[in-house]
Design an enzyme around this catalytic site. Structure first.
Site, PDB file in Angstrom:
ATOM      1  N   CYS A  83       0.816  -1.217   0.000  1.00  0.00           N
ATOM      2  CA  CYS A  83       0.000   0.000   0.000  1.00  0.00           C
ATOM      3  C   CYS A  83       0.854   1.275   0.000  1.00  0.00           C
ATOM      4  O   CYS A  83       1.485   1.582  -0.989  1.00  0.00           O
ATOM      5  CB  CYS A  83      -0.996  -0.051   1.143  1.00  0.00           C
ATOM      6  SG  CYS A  83      -2.460   0.925   0.766  1.00  0.00           S
ATOM      7  N   ARG A 120     -12.785   6.176  -1.836  1.00  0.00           N
ATOM      8  CA  ARG A 120     -11.640   5.322  -1.477  1.00  0.00           C
ATOM      9  C   ARG A 120     -11.886   3.923  -2.039  1.00  0.00           C
ATOM     10  O   ARG A 120     -13.044   3.482  -2.167  1.00  0.00           O
ATOM     11  CB  ARG A 120     -11.479   5.256   0.050  1.00  0.00           C
ATOM     12  CG  ARG A 120     -10.973   6.545   0.643  1.00  0.00           C
ATOM     13  CD  ARG A 120     -10.648   6.369   2.138  1.00  0.00           C
ATOM     14  NE  ARG A 120      -9.494   5.500   2.336  1.00  0.00           N
ATOM     15  CZ  ARG A 120      -8.234   5.896   2.197  1.00  0.00           C
ATOM     16  NH1 ARG A 120      -7.975   7.127   1.814  1.00  0.00           N
ATOM     17  NH2 ARG A 120      -7.237   5.079   2.411  1.00  0.00           N
ATOM     18  N   HIS A 198      -3.802  -5.656   2.043  1.00  0.00           N
ATOM     19  CA  HIS A 198      -3.620  -5.837   3.478  1.00  0.00           C
ATOM     20  C   HIS A 198      -4.268  -7.179   3.837  1.00  0.00           C
ATOM     21  O   HIS A 198      -4.656  -7.950   2.963  1.00  0.00           O
ATOM     22  CB  HIS A 198      -4.349  -4.718   4.249  1.00  0.00           C
ATOM     23  CG  HIS A 198      -3.835  -3.348   3.971  1.00  0.00           C
ATOM     24  ND1 HIS A 198      -2.618  -2.904   4.457  1.00  0.00           N
ATOM     25  CD2 HIS A 198      -4.366  -2.329   3.261  1.00  0.00           C
ATOM     26  CE1 HIS A 198      -2.433  -1.646   4.062  1.00  0.00           C
ATOM     27  NE2 HIS A 198      -3.469  -1.282   3.324  1.00  0.00           N
TER      28      HIS A 198
HETATM   29  N1  GLN Z   1      -2.418   6.817   2.341  1.00  0.00           N
HETATM   30  C1  GLN Z   1      -2.410   5.992   1.137  1.00  0.00           C
HETATM   31  C2  GLN Z   1      -3.762   6.043   0.389  1.00  0.00           C
HETATM   32  O1  GLN Z   1      -4.770   6.415   0.969  1.00  0.00           O
HETATM   33  C3  GLN Z   1      -2.078   4.550   1.465  1.00  0.00           C
HETATM   34  C4  GLN Z   1      -3.145   3.904   2.366  1.00  0.00           C
HETATM   35  C5  GLN Z   1      -2.682   2.596   2.989  1.00  0.00           C
HETATM   36  O2  GLN Z   1      -1.475   2.358   3.140  1.00  0.00           O
HETATM   37  N2  GLN Z   1      -3.662   1.766   3.407  1.00  0.00           N
HETATM   38  O3  GLN Z   1      -3.805   5.673  -0.773  1.00  0.00           O
END
Ligand code: GLN
Length: 243
Positions: A83, A120, A198
């Site tokens: 990520c 998101r 994840h």
């Molecule tokens: N902050 C980054 C995004 O929102 C990565 C998020 C994460 O590592 N889960 O894309």
């Protein structure tokens, strides 16, 4: 960085080595860790983070740790970047707010947050490995996990280069993956993997964990060292449950 329990990937690697009698020592790399400790590693893991932590880590990564990681990856040291870490190893990450965060330029990719927090990319995700991760036979060609990122990552498939250096890790079956548009998830460059998964990724995808361990042994000892099979029935039950 260890959002969503990404440290579980380190525990998985440690245990899969221990169960095979392979001695593994973990070095936690913080902002204060001297790069010589980082250079001593045979396998690198870097996890996820919210945009704020990324900015805090970004400066150190760009000026100190990133160039070292780049040199190690170029030498073939295996690595897993999840990520935010995956975003860090590209050319840059344009977060939701604020300036662009330059990346280490290890993978030929870039990431842009479209600026709408309501969009998101979140949820359970399944993908099929699109490149052969050699060294271990995969019982299944799928990888399963959980994603939560605002950034959308695009691989620069350089039309000029005969063999695109940065290849997609997998094709999305269910979920968003890199950007929810081109059907790709993750990336592979030399012996390193980037992924949005994840979960943490490795416990439910033991074939990926073993690929990393096998590569670390091969690079350290200069020869392929077959890994003893483990009883992964529980791991594959968890994998199948997700499928
Ligand atoms: N902050 C980054 C995004 O929102 C990565 C998020 C994460 O590592 N889960 O894309």
């Amino acid at each position: 960085m260890s959002t969503y329990g990404d440290r579980g990937n380190i525990i998985c690697l440690e245990k899969r080595c221990e169960w095979r009698g392979i001695e593994a020592r973990v070095t936690q790399v913080t902002l204060e860790t001297p790069v010589r400790e980082l250079k001593s590693c045979d396998l690198i893991f870097m996890g996820g983070a919210q945009d704020r932590q990324q900015k805090l880590a970004g400066d150190d990564f760009l000026h100190h740790k990133g160039p070292v990681v780049k040199a190690m990856v170029e030498q073939g040291v295996p690595a897993l970047f999840v990520c935010a870490a995956y975003q860090f190893v590209g050319h840059y990450y344009q977060p939701y707010q604020g300036d662009k965060i330059p990346g280490a330029g290890i993978f030929d990719l870039y990431t842009v947050h479209p600026g709408d927090q309501k969009k998101r990319l979140i949820g359970n995700v399944v993908a099929e490995l699109s490149c052969q991760l050699s060294a271990v036979s995969c019982q299944l060609k799928t990888i399963v996990g959980f994603e939560n990122h605002g950034g959308k990552t695009y691989l620069n498939e350089n039309p000029k280069s005969q063999i695109p250096m940065t290849k997609p890790l997998a094709k999305v079956i269910k979920g968003f993956g890199n950007n929810g548009e081109d059907g790709y998830e993750g990336a592979v460059y030399k012996n390193s993997i980037g992924s949005y998964f994840h979960g943490p990724l490795l416990p439910k995808n033991p074939h990926i964990a073993d690929w990393l361990i096998a590569k670390a042994l091969e690079m350290k000892y200069g020869k392929i060292i077959p890994l003893e099979n483990l009883d992964d029935s529980l791991e594959w039950q968890a994998h199948s449950q997700m499928l």
